[in-house]
Design an enzyme around this catalytic site. Structure first.
Site, short mmCIF file in Angstrom:
data_model
loop_
_atom_site.label_atom_id
_atom_site.label_comp_id
_atom_site.label_asym_id
_atom_site.label_seq_id
_atom_site.Cartn_x
_atom_site.Cartn_y
_atom_site.Cartn_z
N GLU A 11 86.68 44.50 6.36
CA GLU A 11 85.95 44.18 5.14
C GLU A 11 84.93 43.09 5.47
OE1 GLU A 11 86.72 42.00 0.85
OE2 GLU A 11 87.23 41.16 2.80
N ASP A 50 90.99 41.63 6.20
CA ASP A 50 90.41 40.93 5.06
C ASP A 50 89.43 39.84 5.54
OD1 ASP A 50 90.51 40.46 2.11
OD2 ASP A 50 91.26 38.49 2.71
#
Length: 548
Positions: A307, A264
């Site tokens: 990401e 993330d």
């Protein structure tokens, strides 16, 4: 250590002085079908854990816990749901223990999504137990399915009445990010309601007192302290914040054989930290495989997909080739441990003709700046308000474009059932996080859509050339193309066909006399004069010389 053997000694001291050259990614991962879910919204397998920690059913609409859990995922794995879809790996949103309270910044919201960490060493009771996570991984492995954990290094969860602020020595006490340059993305707080970890620090810090008290109450303080002592003695890292987190995250790999991480908020952390995380994860997985030779699926290295928000193929957004451009600095995250990056471009081009997408992607991934690297394409996700076809008006064609595209693919839970991606009662991104619509399987059109996804997924899983091979258009009408990959079976696909009799060219791919199987209908036919003829009800032909 594989590709990381060339890292400078500075890595061990937290000061990577140079990035390592990214090696070609395993074709398995360049072709993989990854199923992404928010466990809370997928399937409730244990109603006894719906509201632990004093959490209540008082959140804004779809902004609290709905009951999905690890047991619900296990049930679907055991039922063959993912294998029927051709899934290679399951990626779950974070299942570590999150804050117990709620935050009011976007209406009353609990940490149902998993991205508000409280304790990186425990499974959140809303999702189940550590034993159930271990069971899930083992059951998935028994069916040949890998498991990717979603990991966070950037921040803790919001401060609430139940959740104390972490010590200042752990946190960035800086202004909120303005996204203008490198410092405005990394050396700042990404959201007003989050507390960013001081990942750039190399200074020793003590354990947060709330963790010490929690572990003491749970009877595991001494065990955790012993493990930390052993980790820091082995690695020589300073006891700085990011190294604690890296230790805690890679423990899940070392204990249970987690196959990879989805990472993330990649662009909001110094890239050197990701190289260290990957290195430690590689070590941990190698140890687990050495200790569990009968449980391992293969000898592949640890996989990491990131990401990097707005990174994409064909210089999408701030992308420049394989790098992300902060405006004052370009960073190639592939050189810092990432095998693959999520491709934000695909959802924006999915409405274009298939050939436009396939040819440009194949060129980029096989001979362009992304040659040999991994990207993860998607139609929709949990936080992309520009997801493709949120209205679910093009479900069949969208599925075909995604599942036949060069690169790896992400199925966002419910894509295969046309789960609603718009709910006007929900605030913000909760609209894209609706509950899985299992009841819609009673409808013939939903069952037909699921069957379409299943056929595409099984074809892709059986043929690495689909995602990792070279694309070549064979005919315009009917639109026909091939995919070839050294050492693997080639395939020919024809799209936009009419039901009934159909004839397509396979010249240059399959010789006359070879019997081909259509993975969409199950029918077979022999090649004659460079063509093959079928009579099927489908609008697709998925052709291979490999028996189904």
């Amino acid at each position: 250590m594989g590709k990381f053997t060339s890292l400078l000694i500075g890595l061990m001291l937290g000061g990577v002085q140079a990035a390592v050259a990214a090696e070609p990614v395993d074709p398995f991962w360049r072709n993989a079908t990854v199923y992404f879910m928010l466990p809370d919204r997928f399937n409730n397998g244990d109603r006894s854990n719906d509201f632990p920690y004093g959490r209540k059913d008082d959140a804004a609409y779809l902004r609290g816990f709905e009951g999905g859990d690890l047991r619900g995922v296990i049930e679907k794995i055991e039922a063959g749901y993912f294998n029927d879809l051709g899934v290679d790996a399951i990626w779950m949103a974070p299942v570590i223990e999150n804050i117990h309270g709620y935050n009011e910044s976007d209406k009353r919201t609990y940490a149902f999504h998993g991205y508000w960490p409280k304790d990186w060493t425990a499974v959140d009771a809303n999702f189940g137990t550590e034993a159930e996570l271990a069971e899930l991984i083992e059951v998935a492995h028994s069916q040949g399915i890998r498991v990717l954990l979603d990991v966070i290094l950037n921040h803790t969860g919001p401060v609430t009445e139940q959740d104390s602020r972490w010590p200042s020595s752990w946190l960035r006490n800086s202004q909120q990010c303005d996204w203008s340059d490198y410092a405005g993305n990394v050396e700042c707080a990404i959201h007003a309601n989050l507390t960013d970890i001081l990942t750039e620090s190399e200074k020793d810090v003590e354990l947060p007192p709330q963790l010490v008290a929690k572990w003491k109450k749970e009877g595991r303080l001494q065990q955790e302290q012993r493990e930390l002592d052993a980790f820091f003695e082995r690695t020589g890292y300073p006891r700085a914040p990011k190294y604690y987190l890296i230790k805690w995250l890679t423990d899940w790999v070392r204990e249970y054989g987690v196959d990879g991480f989805r990472v993330d908020t990649v662009k909001h952390v110094e890239p050197q930290a990701w190289a260290i995380l990957k290195n430690e994860a590689d070590i941990a997985l190698a140890e687990w495989k050495a200790e569990n030779p009968k449980k391992k699926l293969d000898d592949r290295n640890f996989f990491m997909v990131g990401e990097v928000y707005h990174f994409g193929v064909n210089n999408f957004g701030p992308s420049v080739g394989r790098s992300y451009d902060y405006s004052d600095r370009k960073v190639d995250f592939y050189q810092y441990g990432f095998d693959s990056l999520i491709n934000f471009d695909f959802a924006q081009v999915a409405g274009k003709p298939a050939e436009d997408i396939f040819s440009s992607y194949s060129s980029s991934l096989n001979s362009g700046e992304l040659k040999g690297l991994g990207v993860l394409n998607y139609l929709g996700s949990h936080d992309d308000h520009h997801s493709f076809d949120r209205e679910r008006q093009h479900t069949l064609s969208a599925a075909s474009k995604l599942m036949l595209a060069p690169g790896a693919v992400q199925i966002y839970y419910g894509d295969e059932l046309a789960r609603p991606m718009i709910d006007d009662r929900a605030f913000g991104d909760a609209s894209m996080r609706t509950n899985m619509n299992w009841d819609d399987l009673e409808k013939p059109e939903t069952r037909a859509l699921l069957a379409h996804w299943q056929k595409l997924g099984q074809f892709r899983r059986s043929h690495p050339a689909v995602g990792a091979g070279v694309h070549q258009k064979l005919e315009d009408k009917p639109y026909t193309f091939s995919r070839t990959l050294s050492g693997e079976q080639p395939v020919v696909v024809a799209m936009e066909l009419s039901a009934g009799e159909k004839s397509v060219s396979v010249k240059g791919v399959f010789a006359d006399g070879i019997e081909l199987t259509d993975y969409y209908s199950g029918k077979r036919a022999k090649v004659e004069d460079g063509r093959v003829n079928f009579d099927t009800e489908g609008t697709l032909l998925l052709l291979s010389a490999k028996s189904q």
